[in-house]
Write a protein that holds these residues in place. Sequence first.
Motif, PDB file in Angstrom:
ATOM      1  N   UNK A 111      -5.504  13.922   4.068  1.00 46.46           N
ATOM      2  CA  UNK A 111      -4.277  14.062   3.432  1.00 46.46           C
ATOM      3  C   UNK A 111      -3.134  13.073   3.979  1.00 46.46           C
ATOM      4  N   UNK A 112      -2.440  12.886   3.051  1.00 42.52           N
ATOM      5  CA  UNK A 112      -1.107  11.742   3.691  1.00 42.52           C
ATOM      6  C   UNK A 112       0.028  12.624   4.196  1.00 42.52           C
ATOM      7  N   UNK A 113       0.260  12.043   5.630  1.00 43.79           N
ATOM      8  CA  UNK A 113       1.308  12.785   6.462  1.00 43.79           C
ATOM      9  C   UNK A 113       2.313  11.996   6.570  1.00 43.79           C
ATOM     10  N   UNK A 114       3.579  12.459   5.978  1.00 37.56           N
ATOM     11  CA  UNK A 114       4.676  11.484   5.534  1.00 37.56           C
ATOM     12  C   UNK A 114       5.212  11.335   6.854  1.00 37.56           C
ATOM     13  N   UNK A 115       5.460  12.194   7.932  1.00 35.72           N
ATOM     14  CA  UNK A 115       6.118  12.017   9.261  1.00 35.72           C
ATOM     15  C   UNK A 115       5.287  10.781  10.084  1.00 35.72           C
ATOM     16  N   UNK A 116       3.859  10.771   9.836  1.00 33.62           N
ATOM     17  CA  UNK A 116       3.186   9.825  10.519  1.00 33.62           C
ATOM     18  C   UNK A 116       3.241   8.320   9.715  1.00 33.62           C
ATOM     19  N   UNK A 117       3.415   8.462   8.460  1.00 34.94           N
ATOM     20  CA  UNK A 117       3.764   7.340   7.691  1.00 34.94           C
ATOM     21  C   UNK A 117       5.147   6.740   8.183  1.00 34.94           C
ATOM     22  N   UNK A 118       6.007   7.686   8.317  1.00 30.25           N
ATOM     23  CA  UNK A 118       7.187   7.045   9.077  1.00 30.25           C
ATOM     24  C   UNK A 118       7.151   6.118  10.200  1.00 30.25           C
ATOM     25  N   UNK A 119       6.259   6.583  10.987  1.00 28.49           N
ATOM     26  CA  UNK A 119       5.883   5.997  12.379  1.00 28.49           C
ATOM     27  C   UNK A 119       4.981   4.707  11.932  1.00 28.49           C
ATOM     28  N   UNK A 120       4.043   4.591  11.205  1.00 25.97           N
ATOM     29  CA  UNK A 120       2.947   3.504  11.245  1.00 25.97           C
ATOM     30  C   UNK A 120       3.521   2.646   9.947  1.00 25.97           C
ATOM     31  N   UNK A 121       4.434   3.197   9.258  1.00 23.93           N
ATOM     32  CA  UNK A 121       4.525   2.591   7.679  1.00 23.93           C
ATOM     33  C   UNK A 121       4.824   1.047   7.978  1.00 23.93           C
ATOM     34  N   UNK A 122       5.599   0.513   8.770  1.00 23.00           N
ATOM     35  CA  UNK A 122       6.075  -1.032   8.726  1.00 23.00           C
ATOM     36  C   UNK A 122       4.772  -1.911   9.090  1.00 23.00           C
ATOM     37  N   UNK A 123       4.077  -1.298  10.141  1.00 24.69           N
ATOM     38  CA  UNK A 123       2.685  -2.084  10.499  1.00 24.69           C
ATOM     39  C   UNK A 123       1.796  -1.906   9.632  1.00 24.69           C
ATOM     40  N   UNK A 124       1.659  -0.757   8.815  1.00 22.89           N
ATOM     41  CA  UNK A 124       0.440  -0.680   7.868  1.00 22.89           C
ATOM     42  C   UNK A 124       0.828  -1.395   6.628  1.00 22.89           C
ATOM     43  N   UNK A 125       2.069  -1.665   6.511  1.00 24.83           N
ATOM     44  CA  UNK A 125       2.445  -2.700   5.201  1.00 24.83           C
ATOM     45  C   UNK A 125       2.389  -4.040   5.515  1.00 24.83           C
ATOM     46  N   UNK A 126       2.350  -4.411   6.817  1.00 30.27           N
ATOM     47  CA  UNK A 126       1.990  -5.821   7.085  1.00 30.27           C
ATOM     48  C   UNK A 126       0.348  -5.936   7.187  1.00 30.27           C
ATOM     49  N   UNK A 127      -0.254  -5.089   7.437  1.00 28.24           N
ATOM     50  CA  UNK A 127      -1.918  -5.023   7.429  1.00 28.24           C
ATOM     51  C   UNK A 127      -2.113  -5.108   5.884  1.00 28.24           C
ATOM     52  N   UNK A 128      -1.492  -4.297   4.996  1.00 28.88           N
ATOM     53  CA  UNK A 128      -1.755  -4.194   3.770  1.00 28.88           C
ATOM     54  C   UNK A 128      -1.483  -5.686   2.926  1.00 28.88           C
ATOM     55  N   UNK A 129      -0.331  -6.355   3.295  1.00 28.40           N
ATOM     56  CA  UNK A 129      -0.026  -7.511   2.842  1.00 28.40           C
ATOM     57  C   UNK A 129      -1.225  -8.450   3.142  1.00 28.40           C
ATOM     58  N   UNK A 130      -1.469  -8.531   4.524  1.00 24.52           N
ATOM     59  CA  UNK A 130      -2.732  -9.446   5.015  1.00 24.52           C
ATOM     60  C   UNK A 130      -3.949  -8.968   4.318  1.00 24.52           C
ATOM     61  N   UNK A 131      -4.066  -7.878   3.906  1.00 21.85           N
ATOM     62  CA  UNK A 131      -5.462  -7.281   3.431  1.00 21.85           C
ATOM     63  C   UNK A 131      -5.366  -7.741   1.987  1.00 21.85           C
ATOM     64  N   UNK A 132      -4.391  -8.148   1.297  1.00 21.21           N
ATOM     65  CA  UNK A 132      -4.380  -8.656  -0.110  1.00 21.21           C
ATOM     66  C   UNK A 132      -4.494  -9.659  -0.245  1.00 21.21           C
ATOM     67  N   UNK A 133      -3.558 -10.896   0.692  1.00 21.96           N
ATOM     68  CA  UNK A 133      -3.466 -12.154   0.486  1.00 21.96           C
ATOM     69  C   UNK A 133      -4.626 -12.848   1.192  1.00 21.96           C
ATOM     70  N   UNK A 134      -5.131 -12.518   2.247  1.00 19.45           N
ATOM     71  CA  UNK A 134      -6.353 -13.219   2.820  1.00 19.45           C
ATOM     72  C   UNK A 134      -7.544 -13.105   2.117  1.00 19.45           C
ATOM     73  N   UNK A 135      -8.107 -12.038   1.077  1.00 25.79           N
ATOM     74  CA  UNK A 135      -9.135 -12.131   0.368  1.00 25.79           C
ATOM     75  C   UNK A 135      -8.914 -12.903  -0.907  1.00 25.79           C
ATOM     76  N   UNK A 136      -7.708 -12.883  -1.294  1.00 26.65           N
ATOM     77  CA  UNK A 136      -7.137 -13.627  -2.258  1.00 26.65           C
ATOM     78  C   UNK A 136      -7.437 -15.110  -2.174  1.00 26.65           C
TER      79      UNK A 136
END
Length: 131
Positions: free
Chosen positions: A1-26
């Motif tokens: 399940x999704x842990x909001x407290x941990x999301x606060x910690x990993x959020x910015x880095x995870x968002x960078x990974x997500x942007x790369x994970x969208x742009x690179x395959x595209x």
Amino acid sequence: HFDFEKARIVGPKACCVAVLGTILPFVTGALLTVIYGRPLMPDGVSVGTALAPTSVGIALRLLGEAKVLQEDFGQAIITAAFVDDILSLILFNVLFSLRGDFQVVPVVVFPILGIIFMVLAMIAAVKFWPK
């Protein structure tokens, strides 16, 4: 399940990974389509858009079976997968809007509003709803 407290910690880095994970395959899908002799529009954009989404369900299952879902890196993977899927939906919206005449509002403004809404919802979820 999704842990909001941990999301606060990993959020910015995870968002960078997500942007790369969208742009690179595209970009990779679009370039390979052009290299194989097909036109960038609409073939390359369609292939790139098809390669961009991730599978949140598979990631949740694998991380849960490995019992690492509550670790920081597990939450980073899940957060990145969720954000990547949202960005991929925006790409699909742009792709479907490209058929016919180009109109600025549905092709440009609506996706930007979607990204703004997503960012505001993430901030609200991390700051207000877990309390």
